[in-house]
Design a protein around this motif. Structure first.
Motif, PDB file in Angstrom:
ATOM      1  N   SER A  90      -3.726  13.012 -21.186  1.00 35.44           N
ATOM      2  CA  SER A  90      -3.129  11.861 -20.480  1.00 35.44           C
ATOM      3  C   SER A  90      -2.541  12.285 -19.141  1.00 35.44           C
ATOM      4  O   SER A  90      -2.753  11.626 -18.111  1.00 35.44           O
ATOM      5  N   TRP A  91      -1.814  13.407 -19.137  1.00 34.53           N
ATOM      6  CA  TRP A  91      -1.216  13.862 -17.882  1.00 34.53           C
ATOM      7  C   TRP A  91      -2.259  14.422 -16.932  1.00 34.53           C
ATOM      8  O   TRP A  91      -2.102  14.334 -15.708  1.00 34.53           O
ATOM      9  N   ASP A  92      -3.340  14.975 -17.465  1.00 29.96           N
ATOM     10  CA  ASP A  92      -4.446  15.395 -16.601  1.00 29.96           C
ATOM     11  C   ASP A  92      -5.044  14.188 -15.880  1.00 29.96           C
ATOM     12  O   ASP A  92      -5.381  14.257 -14.689  1.00 29.96           O
ATOM     13  N   ALA A  93      -5.176  13.079 -16.615  1.00 26.72           N
ATOM     14  CA  ALA A  93      -5.691  11.849 -16.000  1.00 26.72           C
ATOM     15  C   ALA A  93      -4.737  11.335 -14.926  1.00 26.72           C
ATOM     16  O   ALA A  93      -5.170  10.837 -13.875  1.00 26.72           O
ATOM     17  N   VAL A  94      -3.437  11.462 -15.175  1.00 25.14           N
ATOM     18  CA  VAL A  94      -2.442  11.052 -14.179  1.00 25.14           C
ATOM     19  C   VAL A  94      -2.566  11.899 -12.916  1.00 25.14           C
ATOM     20  O   VAL A  94      -2.538  11.382 -11.786  1.00 25.14           O
ATOM     21  N   LEU A  95      -2.701  13.223 -13.078  1.00 28.79           N
ATOM     22  CA  LEU A  95      -2.832  14.104 -11.926  1.00 28.79           C
ATOM     23  C   LEU A  95      -4.084  13.777 -11.120  1.00 28.79           C
ATOM     24  O   LEU A  95      -4.037  13.694  -9.885  1.00 28.79           O
ATOM     25  N   ALA A  96      -5.213  13.583 -11.814  1.00 26.06           N
ATOM     26  CA  ALA A  96      -6.455  13.262 -11.114  1.00 26.06           C
ATOM     27  C   ALA A  96      -6.356  11.900 -10.430  1.00 26.06           C
ATOM     28  O   ALA A  96      -6.747  11.738  -9.266  1.00 26.06           O
ATOM     29  N   GLY A  97      -5.816  10.918 -11.142  1.00 25.48           N
ATOM     30  CA  GLY A  97      -5.701   9.576 -10.568  1.00 25.48           C
ATOM     31  C   GLY A  97      -4.782   9.535  -9.366  1.00 25.48           C
ATOM     32  O   GLY A  97      -5.071   8.856  -8.369  1.00 25.48           O
ATOM     33  N   SER A  98      -3.660  10.270  -9.438  1.00 26.97           N
ATOM     34  CA  SER A  98      -2.726  10.265  -8.302  1.00 26.97           C
ATOM     35  C   SER A  98      -3.361  10.900  -7.075  1.00 26.97           C
ATOM     36  O   SER A  98      -3.144  10.442  -5.940  1.00 26.97           O
ATOM     37  N   ALA A 142       0.834  -1.201   0.000  1.00 28.36           N
ATOM     38  CA  ALA A 142       0.000   0.000   0.000  1.00 28.36           C
ATOM     39  C   ALA A 142       0.872   1.256   0.000  1.00 28.36           C
ATOM     40  O   ALA A 142       0.559   2.241  -0.686  1.00 28.36           O
ATOM     41  N   MET A 143       1.974   1.225   0.761  1.00 30.36           N
ATOM     42  CA  MET A 143       2.893   2.363   0.778  1.00 30.36           C
ATOM     43  C   MET A 143       3.537   2.564  -0.585  1.00 30.36           C
ATOM     44  O   MET A 143       3.746   3.697  -1.040  1.00 30.36           O
ATOM     45  N   MET A 144       3.858   1.462  -1.277  1.00 27.44           N
ATOM     46  CA  MET A 144       4.435   1.581  -2.609  1.00 27.44           C
ATOM     47  C   MET A 144       3.428   2.186  -3.582  1.00 27.44           C
ATOM     48  O   MET A 144       3.783   3.014  -4.429  1.00 27.44           O
ATOM     49  N   LEU A 145       2.164   1.776  -3.462  1.00 34.80           N
ATOM     50  CA  LEU A 145       1.117   2.366  -4.301  1.00 34.80           C
ATOM     51  C   LEU A 145       1.005   3.861  -4.036  1.00 34.80           C
ATOM     52  O   LEU A 145       0.906   4.676  -4.972  1.00 34.80           O
ATOM     53  N   LEU A 146       1.037   4.239  -2.754  1.00 34.87           N
ATOM     54  CA  LEU A 146       0.992   5.656  -2.384  1.00 34.87           C
ATOM     55  C   LEU A 146       2.210   6.390  -2.931  1.00 34.87           C
ATOM     56  O   LEU A 146       2.091   7.503  -3.472  1.00 34.87           O
ATOM     57  N   LEU A 147       3.383   5.774  -2.816  1.00 29.84           N
ATOM     58  CA  LEU A 147       4.611   6.407  -3.288  1.00 29.84           C
ATOM     59  C   LEU A 147       4.566   6.647  -4.793  1.00 29.84           C
ATOM     60  O   LEU A 147       4.964   7.709  -5.282  1.00 29.84           O
ATOM     61  N   VAL A 148       4.065   5.664  -5.545  1.00 29.27           N
ATOM     62  CA  VAL A 148       3.943   5.825  -6.995  1.00 29.27           C
ATOM     63  C   VAL A 148       3.021   6.996  -7.316  1.00 29.27           C
ATOM     64  O   VAL A 148       3.318   7.825  -8.189  1.00 29.27           O
ATOM     65  N   ALA A 149       1.888   7.089  -6.596  1.00 33.33           N
ATOM     66  CA  ALA A 149       0.952   8.190  -6.828  1.00 33.33           C
ATOM     67  C   ALA A 149       1.603   9.536  -6.534  1.00 33.33           C
ATOM     68  O   ALA A 149       1.443  10.498  -7.295  1.00 33.33           O
ATOM     69  N   LEU A 150       2.363   9.616  -5.444  1.00 32.19           N
ATOM     70  CA  LEU A 150       2.995  10.881  -5.080  1.00 32.19           C
ATOM     71  C   LEU A 150       4.144  11.238  -6.019  1.00 32.19           C
ATOM     72  O   LEU A 150       4.420  12.425  -6.244  1.00 32.19           O
ATOM     73  N   ILE A 151       4.817  10.233  -6.575  1.00 33.14           N
ATOM     74  CA  ILE A 151       5.890  10.498  -7.540  1.00 33.14           C
ATOM     75  C   ILE A 151       5.311  10.994  -8.859  1.00 33.14           C
ATOM     76  O   ILE A 151       5.880  11.879  -9.521  1.00 33.14           O
ATOM     77  N   LEU A 152       4.166  10.450  -9.262  1.00 30.78           N
ATOM     78  CA  LEU A 152       3.571  10.837 -10.536  1.00 30.78           C
ATOM     79  C   LEU A 152       3.034  12.268 -10.517  1.00 30.78           C
ATOM     80  O   LEU A 152       2.906  12.895 -11.579  1.00 30.78           O
ATOM     81  N   ARG A 153       2.702  12.783  -9.341  1.00 33.55           N
ATOM     82  CA  ARG A 153       2.166  14.155  -9.271  1.00 33.55           C
ATOM     83  C   ARG A 153       3.149  15.189  -9.819  1.00 33.55           C
ATOM     84  O   ARG A 153       2.798  15.960 -10.733  1.00 33.55           O
ATOM     85  N   PRO A 154       4.385  15.274  -9.307  1.00 36.00           N
ATOM     86  CA  PRO A 154       5.303  16.266  -9.878  1.00 36.00           C
ATOM     87  C   PRO A 154       5.625  16.013 -11.343  1.00 36.00           C
ATOM     88  O   PRO A 154       5.820  16.963 -12.106  1.00 36.00           O
ATOM     89  N   VAL A 155       5.683  14.730 -11.736  1.00 36.97           N
ATOM     90  CA  VAL A 155       5.919  14.425 -13.147  1.00 36.97           C
ATOM     91  C   VAL A 155       4.777  14.987 -13.989  1.00 36.97           C
ATOM     92  O   VAL A 155       4.994  15.565 -15.062  1.00 36.97           O
ATOM     93  N   GLY A 156       3.538  14.816 -13.524  1.00 40.11           N
ATOM     94  CA  GLY A 156       2.384  15.335 -14.240  1.00 40.11           C
ATOM     95  C   GLY A 156       2.428  16.851 -14.367  1.00 40.11           C
ATOM     96  O   GLY A 156       2.162  17.408 -15.438  1.00 40.11           O
ATOM     97  N   PHE A 157       2.785  17.535 -13.275  1.00 40.21           N
ATOM     98  CA  PHE A 157       2.887  18.996 -13.318  1.00 40.21           C
ATOM     99  C   PHE A 157       3.930  19.445 -14.344  1.00 40.21           C
ATOM    100  O   PHE A 157       3.694  20.366 -15.139  1.00 40.21           O
ATOM    101  N   LYS A 158       5.087  18.803 -14.330  1.00 40.41           N
ATOM    102  CA  LYS A 158       6.202  19.255 -15.161  1.00 40.41           C
ATOM    103  C   LYS A 158       6.016  18.880 -16.636  1.00 40.41           C
ATOM    104  O   LYS A 158       6.351  19.662 -17.527  1.00 40.41           O
ATOM    105  N   TYR A 159       5.499  17.668 -16.902  1.00 48.13           N
ATOM    106  CA  TYR A 159       5.455  17.176 -18.270  1.00 48.13           C
ATOM    107  C   TYR A 159       4.238  17.663 -19.052  1.00 48.13           C
ATOM    108  O   TYR A 159       4.261  17.699 -20.272  1.00 48.13           O
ATOM    109  N   ARG A 160       3.161  17.997 -18.337  1.00 46.06           N
ATOM    110  CA  ARG A 160       1.918  18.326 -19.036  1.00 46.06           C
ATOM    111  C   ARG A 160       2.092  19.436 -20.054  1.00 46.06           C
ATOM    112  O   ARG A 160       1.544  19.374 -21.168  1.00 46.06           O
ATOM    113  N   SER A 161       2.838  20.449 -19.685  1.00 44.86           N
ATOM    114  CA  SER A 161       2.953  21.624 -20.546  1.00 44.86           C
ATOM    115  C   SER A 161       4.100  21.540 -21.544  1.00 44.86           C
ATOM    116  O   SER A 161       4.341  22.500 -22.280  1.00 44.86           O
TER     117      SER A 161
END
Length: 384
Positions: free
Chosen positions: A123-131, A94-113
């Motif tokens: 696609s990155w909007d979906a990542v941000l919402a899902g995380s 569960a912690m690994m799942l949480l960690l993946v979600a928290l790692i994807l957030r900054p990636v989504g912010f940086k890569y989207r634009s």
């Protein structure tokens, strides 16, 4: 050396329990609203321009908000090493799942634009919402599992912790109820903040969603309270706890009884203020209707989030992690802490640096005050 320590061991343990609660409330309030905003991204913003507005509401502050989570994890590691070892190993997947979600957030912010392509940005909007949804859900599910007891034990000879649960065993009905409550509570909190920071269609949708979520929070929090106080077995220490002894989770007897989680509220009636804040804050969010009361509505949302977290902490006290397999091995504030000297030295550090962190945070929010609009996003070269 300990003669120079002004607080006795039992008092320091309570102080650190209160500090841990403060950090958890701080995380839920500060990082909670940007998790909630991310979760609601597709519900409040329907065009690329609107989504850029929503993302730029979160962008200046989300990294600072996440410091509360890091600080809370560090406090658990330093002040409650047995809790850290058991929770982070038992909830590993569960912690690994949480960690993946928290790692994807900054990636989504940086890569989207990076690319002006609708499919890429969607696609990155979906990542941000899902995380955001996954992180909020995992936090709530973890709380639900702690309340109903975690299947772990200690080896009597080596004190080696043994977790006997599985990943899918975490998602039973009560923890899932807590997970859904967590997601909806943070979406409400995020939408109230979004209402203050935006205008036009995004602000209007945020208002409507916040009020719908407020109704759901009231119903789900009340249902969870009835379930905990009348449907789940709680834990209670039998006899007098060894409050000043060295940490040893096997040195006590624990009874498991229906309704035991309500005992603290009956013994200290002032604790009922916590669930009252949880319900009353959501009710105020629903009743205020925003308008000129937006700041008051946000304060009400803060109270609701804090009330829910404090209700959890007050119900469990003095337990940190109850064991459903070996109740006597449940971790409490009296037998899972670091040494007397360690708690004292860390308390001095907290008293020095925590005010600095809070003043800096207040300054950042002052600098970043004001509304985010489509025009301001277009005219800001470094906007996401």
């Amino acid at each position: 050396m300990e003669s120079y320590i002004l607080l006795d061991y039992s008092t320091l343990r309570v102080v650190w329990w209160a500090l841990l609660g403060f950090l958890l409330v701080g995380f839920a309030v500060m990082d909670g609203f940007d998790l909630g905003i991310a979760s609601a991204l597709h519900l409040v913003a329907r065009t690329d321009a609107e989504r850029r507005v929503v993302i730029n509401v979160m962008a200046p502050v989300w990294e600072g908000n996440q410091v509360w989570l890091i600080t809370g994890g560090g406090a658990i590691f330093a002040a409650w090493p047995l809790l850290y070892a058991m929770a982070f190993s038992g909830f590993y997947l569960a912690m690994m799942l949480l960690l993946v979600a928290l790692i994807l957030r900054p990636v989504g912010f940086k890569y989207r634009s990076k690319i002006e392509d609708p499919g890429w940005r969607a696609s990155w909007d979906a990542v941000l919402a899902g995380s955001g949804i996954v992180a909020a859900l995992v936090f709530g599910v973890a709380v639900g599992n702690v309340i109903q007891g975690v299947p772990f034990r200690f080896d009597a000879d080596t004190l080696r912790p043994v977790y006997e649960g599985g990943f899918f065993g975490l998602f039973t009905p009560f923890p899932l109820l807590c997970g859904v409550l967590s997601v909806i509570l943070l979406v409400m909190h995020g939408c109230v903040f979004l209402r203050m920071k935006t205008e036009g269609a995004v602000s209007a949708r945020a208002k409507s969603l916040a009020q719908l979520c407020a109704i759901a929070v009231i119903l789900l929090f009340a249902a969870a309270g009835v379930w905990v106080f009348h449907g789940l077995d709680g834990y209670a220490i039998v006899g007098e706890a060894a409050r000043s002894a060295a940490s040893n989770p096997l040195g006590k007897e624990v009874a498991v009884e229906a309704g035991a989680w309500a005992w603290n509220f009956n013994q200290w009636p002032a604790m009922w203020l916590a669930p009252a804040l949880g319900l009353g804050g959501a009710l105020l969010v629903l009743a205020l209707g925003f308008g000129p009361w937006m700041r008051l509505a946000f304060l009400a949302s803060v109270c609701s989030v804090a009330g829910v977290v404090l209700t959890f902490g007050f119900a469990l006290f003095p337990f940190l992690l109850p064991s459903s397999l070996m109740p006597g091995a449940s971790l409490t504030i009296w037998d899972a802490s670091a040494s007397h000297m360690s708690l004292w030295v860390m308390l001095i550090a907290v008293l020095i640096f925590m005010p600095v962190v809070m003043m800096y945070t207040a300054w950042v929010y002052r600098v970043m005050s004001g509304r985010v609009t489509e025009r301001s996003v277009r005219e800001t070269p470094n906007a996401y």
